[in-house]
Each structure stands twice: as structure tokens, then as C-alpha cells.
Design a protein around this motif. Structure first.
Motif, PDB file in Angstrom:
ATOM      1  N   UNK A 143       0.751  -1.136  -0.071  1.00  0.00           N
ATOM      2  CA  UNK A 143       0.024   0.032   0.037  1.00  0.00           C
ATOM      3  C   UNK A 143       0.765   1.361   0.003  1.00  0.00           C
ATOM      4  N   UNK A 144       0.594   2.213  -0.762  1.00  0.00           N
ATOM      5  CA  UNK A 144       1.216   3.487  -0.928  1.00  0.00           C
ATOM      6  C   UNK A 144       0.767   4.555  -0.032  1.00  0.00           C
ATOM      7  N   UNK A 145       1.479   4.943   0.951  1.00  0.00           N
ATOM      8  CA  UNK A 145       1.238   5.900   1.886  1.00  0.00           C
ATOM      9  C   UNK A 145       0.690   7.324   1.175  1.00  0.00           C
ATOM     10  N   UNK A 146      -0.372   7.761   1.326  1.00  0.00           N
ATOM     11  CA  UNK A 146      -0.725   8.921   0.536  1.00  0.00           C
ATOM     12  C   UNK A 146       0.203  10.233   0.904  1.00  0.00           C
ATOM     13  N   UNK A 147       0.825  10.376   1.940  1.00  0.00           N
ATOM     14  CA  UNK A 147       1.445  11.593   2.430  1.00  0.00           C
ATOM     15  C   UNK A 147       2.925  11.586   2.051  1.00  0.00           C
ATOM     16  N   UNK A 148       3.710  10.294   2.233  1.00  0.00           N
ATOM     17  CA  UNK A 148       5.291  10.268   2.024  1.00  0.00           C
ATOM     18  C   UNK A 148       5.412   9.572   0.768  1.00  0.00           C
ATOM     19  N   UNK A 149       4.319   9.042   0.161  1.00  0.00           N
ATOM     20  CA  UNK A 149       4.569   8.284  -1.261  1.00  0.00           C
ATOM     21  C   UNK A 149       5.290   6.819  -1.044  1.00  0.00           C
ATOM     22  N   UNK A 150       5.961   6.631   0.508  1.00  0.00           N
ATOM     23  CA  UNK A 150       6.391   5.239   0.519  1.00  0.00           C
ATOM     24  C   UNK A 150       5.546   4.070   0.303  1.00  0.00           C
ATOM     25  N   UNK A 151       6.051   2.820   0.044  1.00  0.00           N
ATOM     26  CA  UNK A 151       5.316   1.839  -0.120  1.00  0.00           C
ATOM     27  C   UNK A 151       5.473   0.896   1.016  1.00  0.00           C
ATOM     28  N   UNK A 152       4.588   0.390   1.717  1.00  0.00           N
ATOM     29  CA  UNK A 152       4.542  -0.391   2.821  1.00  0.00           C
ATOM     30  C   UNK A 152       3.864  -1.622   2.651  1.00  0.00           C
ATOM     31  N   UNK A 181       1.282  -4.751   3.229  1.00  0.00           N
ATOM     32  CA  UNK A 181       0.151  -4.902   4.182  1.00  0.00           C
ATOM     33  C   UNK A 181       0.071  -6.556   3.943  1.00  0.00           C
ATOM     34  N   UNK A 182      -0.442  -7.107   5.348  1.00  0.00           N
ATOM     35  CA  UNK A 182      -0.593  -8.580   5.381  1.00  0.00           C
ATOM     36  C   UNK A 182      -2.044  -8.906   5.136  1.00  0.00           C
ATOM     37  N   UNK A 183      -2.994  -7.858   5.619  1.00  0.00           N
ATOM     38  CA  UNK A 183      -4.466  -8.236   5.579  1.00  0.00           C
ATOM     39  C   UNK A 183      -5.047  -7.254   4.500  1.00  0.00           C
ATOM     40  N   UNK A 184      -6.095  -7.995   3.723  1.00  0.00           N
ATOM     41  CA  UNK A 184      -6.484  -7.438   2.318  1.00  0.00           C
ATOM     42  C   UNK A 184      -7.879  -6.942   3.170  1.00  0.00           C
ATOM     43  N   UNK A 185      -7.664  -5.489   3.419  1.00  0.00           N
ATOM     44  CA  UNK A 185      -8.817  -4.717   4.197  1.00  0.00           C
ATOM     45  C   UNK A 185     -10.035  -4.656   3.188  1.00  0.00           C
ATOM     46  N   UNK A 186     -11.107  -4.800   3.747  1.00  0.00           N
ATOM     47  CA  UNK A 186     -12.305  -4.263   3.227  1.00  0.00           C
ATOM     48  C   UNK A 186     -12.816  -5.670   2.304  1.00  0.00           C
ATOM     49  N   UNK A 187     -12.114  -6.514   1.960  1.00  0.00           N
ATOM     50  CA  UNK A 187     -12.561  -7.671   1.024  1.00  0.00           C
ATOM     51  C   UNK A 187     -12.907  -8.786   1.973  1.00  0.00           C
ATOM     52  N   UNK A 188     -14.010  -9.341   2.389  1.00  0.00           N
ATOM     53  CA  UNK A 188     -14.199 -10.551   3.188  1.00  0.00           C
ATOM     54  C   UNK A 188     -13.991 -11.664   2.453  1.00  0.00           C
TER      55      UNK A 188
END
Length: 176
Positions: A89-98, A100-107
Motif C-alpha cells: 500500500x502506498x502511503x498518501x503523504x510520504x509516497x512510500x510503499x509499505x 500489508x498483510x491483511x486485505x482490508x475491506x474484502x471479506x
């Protein structure tokens, strides 16, 4: 019953003429069927059947536990859909890519690590229940029963708390 002096009755024949089935065979087929066995004998084989031993109860338990882990981890989904191991996931403020272990929002979707970590928590909870059952054995010493009970309760509590945390990460507005 017939007397010993009377000849035996010929066996009934399936053909209408009463001729035996050996006489009606082709002579070449008869030679191929009889000739090799006039000078060859089949060998007497002394083969032993392989003996299969039953697996130990611990081996069966380990196999069942591994199968349970694979099923609840979503191995079938991972094989069919082939999701990535972890997401990014790209951070909207810094632009850094971090990562993500959990696919949030998709059951109905998951990353591979998400499924494995959830399956591990289910296994921890199941082992905790088994330890609680072992703590009820009357033939064990009291210190061992207390150890089993405390390990079982802590395993069940840890599994429940972590599973609820995983659900809240996955579905942010769940039970709020």
C-alpha cells in the motif's frame, strides 16, 4: 445313487449335438494350449503379502492437525486464485510503499500470509482446548493438571483475541 459297475453318465453338453467343447476347438489353438505345458511347468512362487502396520495415534493426530491447518488457512483458495504472499500500500503523504498483510475491506479475498496466520491462530485455539481436556484427567499429578489448564486457557484466550484483532483489521467497522 449308481452302482459301482455302472458307467458314469457323461456331463451335459451345452451344444445340441452332444459333442464336448474340447473336441470342437481349433486344432492349432489346442496345440498352443496343451503343447507348452507338456514340457514346461509353472514355478512354485512363495510370495508373502506385505504387512501394513497401522500408524501411531500421534502420527494420525499430526496428520489430522496438518490437514485442518491447511483447510482453515485457505489452501484451496490460494491454489485456485493464486493471490500474492503479501500486499503493498502506498502511503498518501510520504509516497512510500509499505507491506500489508491483511486485505482490508474484502471479506472474500485474502493474501497467503493472512490465511496462514489465521489458520495458525485456529490451531492454537484447538490445541488449547485439547490441553484443557488433558487437564481433566484424574490420573495426572495436580501440578501437571494446573500446567495443562493454564496453558490451555492462555492458548484459547490468545487465539480468540488475535482472531478478533484479525477480523477488526480485515473489516474495520465490525461490531462497532
Amino acid at each position: 445313487m449308481r452302482a459301482k459297475s455302472e458307467p458314469a453318465a457323461p456331463p451335459p453338453s451345452s451344444s445340441s449335438g452332444g459333442v464336448s467343447s474340447v473336441a470342437t476347438l481349433d486344432p492349432i489353438f489346442h496345440l498352443l494350449r496343451v503343447l507348452p505345458f507338456s514340457f514346461l511347468r509353472p514355478p512354485r512362487l512363495r510370495l508373502k503379502l506385505p504387512s501394513l502396520t497401522l500408524p501411531s495415534p500421534n502420527a494420525v493426530f499430526a496428520l489430522v492437525l496438518l490437514t485442518y491447518f491447511m483447510v482453515v488457512s485457505g489452501i484451496v483458495y490460494d491454489i485456485i486464485v493464486e493471490p500474492p504472499g503479501i500486499g503493498s500500500l502506498q502511503d498518501p503523504y510520504t509516497g512510500a510503499v509499505r507491506p500489508v498483510v491483511f486485505m482490508s475491506g474484502r471479506v472474500n479475498g485474502q493474501y497467503i500470509i493472512e490465511g496462514l496466520s489465521s489458520g495458525f491462530m485456529f490451531i492454537v485455539g484447538g490445541i488449547g482446548i485439547i490441553l484443557l481436556d488433558l487437564a481433566l484427567d484424574r490420573n495426572r499429578a495436580k501440578s501437571v493438571k494446573v500446567s495443562y489448564a493454564s496453558a490451555g486457557v492462555s492458548s484459547v484466550v490468545i487465539a480468540y483475541v488475535m482472531s478478533m484483532l484479525f477480523i477488526r483489521i480485515k473489516i474495520p467497522a465490525y461490531l462497532r
